[in-house]
Design an enzyme around this catalytic site. Structure first.
Site, PDB file in Angstrom:
ATOM      1  N   HIS A   1       2.942  33.322  -1.138  1.00 56.43           N
ATOM      2  CA  HIS A   1       2.413  33.278  -2.501  1.00 56.43           C
ATOM      3  C   HIS A   1       1.886  34.670  -2.861  1.00 56.43           C
ATOM      4  CE1 HIS A   1       1.555  28.685  -2.021  1.00 56.43           C
ATOM      5  NE2 HIS A   1       2.846  28.958  -2.143  1.00 56.43           N
TER       6      HIS A   1
ATOM      7  N   ASP B   1       1.412  23.389  -0.588  1.00 58.95           N
ATOM      8  CA  ASP B   1       2.794  23.790  -0.778  1.00 58.95           C
ATOM      9  C   ASP B   1       3.504  23.782   0.573  1.00 58.95           C
ATOM     10  OD1 ASP B   1       5.086  24.696  -2.022  1.00 58.95           O
ATOM     11  OD2 ASP B   1       4.480  26.816  -1.961  1.00 58.95           O
TER      12      ASP B   1
ATOM     13  N   SER C   1       0.292  31.517   2.457  1.00 56.37           N
ATOM     14  CA  SER C   1      -0.438  31.854   1.231  1.00 56.37           C
ATOM     15  C   SER C   1      -1.692  32.635   1.617  1.00 56.37           C
ATOM     16  CB  SER C   1      -0.764  30.584   0.433  1.00 56.37           C
ATOM     17  OG  SER C   1      -1.393  30.913  -0.790  1.00 56.37           O
TER      18      SER C   1
END
Length: 341
Positions: A186, A281, A158
């Site tokens: 992401h 995540d 991310s």
């Protein structure tokens, strides 16, 4: 003694990790005490309702780490952690399900009464507590089962990910593991195609994944913005599947769905790499993958822009190794070929 404060005599020579609980709700303190005390590797040395009660307990109980119920504002989690820091202690916060951890934190099940000391949540919590206390930070590649032969590589990243992925792609291009690579970064729609092009320019072929696209060895398949990237088995080969279901961890694409699908299809024959990124995540996906026999590598804190995602799996004790980005390609190449680690 003030109601709500419970103390056990400090025994500094005990091997279990000494944990002090902070929770405003008596039922939560009771359930956490039951769960933590039920593990041989942990010991509850006391409990308090908030920072006001905590200060009197610290010198008396000498904990190694605090476990704080941050779901309840009455616990005063921020004040508790500031007080602990002044005493040279660290704490682990329990957050509501779906919350994005910042720092040392772990999502807490809604019903603690349904959990057991030997269950998956408590195994995760034990590793996270040791990580928060500074007793579970691997620094080199650990030994691997001789039988580990991954069928695919799955990478999650991310914040700071594009730069880290470019460095990893350049390093891997000189080794080129003959395995397909799934990548969830992401990133919104349109930017994921640009990311695939960027990685290809770094010397490692990459493509934005499409529905039904066969997974090719030596190629990175990038999750397109707006879709979770899954994988399915078509006969004797693997293929991409795109899912526009609800976001997970506030993201779509998200890492957890990718890891769940990879684990379903390939069982323990998955090598997961968690790079720099905010939040947690990938934590639950790595938990299931490791339970199936897979292997997880995480980027270390010093080389991460944000040590949220890799820190979450490291603190949970799920990692085969926690490595600087500069050492990641070597580790991936060795494990991908089933070579000695």
């Amino acid at each position: 003694m003030t109601p709500g404060m419970e103390v056990r005599p400090a025994e500094p020579d005990r091997l279990p990790l000494r944990v002090l609980l902070v929770a405003a709700e008596p039922v939560v303190r009771l359930q956490l005490r039951r769960l933590v005390s039920g593990r041989p590797d942990l010991e509850v040395v006391g409990s308090a309702r908030n920072d006001a009660e905590l200060e009197a307990l610290l010198a008396e109980t000498r904990p190694a780490v605090l476990l704080v119920d941050a779901r309840d504002a009455r616990s005063g989690a921020a004040a508790v952690l500031r007080l602990a820091a002044r005493q040279g202690l660290r704490g682990l916060s329990l957050l509501g399900e779906g919350a994005a951890p910042a720092g040392a934190a772990l999502p807490c099940p809604a019903d603690l009464a349904a959990e057991e000391p030997g269950g998956a949540f408590m195994q995760q919590l034990s590793g996270a507590l040791r990580g928060a206390a500074g007793t579970a930070q691997p620094s080199r590649l650990a030994a691997t089962r001789p039988s580990f032969r991954p069928e695919l590589i799955a990478i999650g990243s991310s914040t700071g990910g594009p730069q880290a992925l470019s460095e990893l792609a350049r390093a891997l291009s000189r080794r080129r593991p003959s395995l397909p690579v799934l990548l969830t970064q992401h990133m919104p729609m349109t930017f994921t195609a640009m990311l695939a092009d960027q990685l290809s320019r770094c010397g490692y072929p990459a493509v934005e994944a499409m529905e039904g696209m066969p997974l090719q060895p030596g190629r990175i398949h990038v999750a397109p913005g707006g879709f979770h990237l899954l994988v399915r088995r078509d006969g004797d080969r693997l293929a991409c599947t795109l899912d526009d279901g609800p976001p997970e961890n506030f993201c779509r694409p998200a890492v957890d769905p990718m890891l769940r699908a990879a684990s379903r299809v390939a069982g323990g024959r998955v090598l997961a790499v968690i790079l720099t990124g905010m939040g947690s995540d990938g934590l639950l996906g790595c938990q299931g993958l490791v339970a199936a026999g897979g292997v997880v590598l995480a980027q270390d804190e010093a080389s991460s822009v944000v040590w949220g995602m890799p820190g979450a799996v490291a603190r949970a004790g799920l990692c085969h190794a926690v490595l600087p980005l500069s050492a990641m390609a070597d580790a991936v190449a060795r494990l991908a070929t089933g070579g000695p680690s």
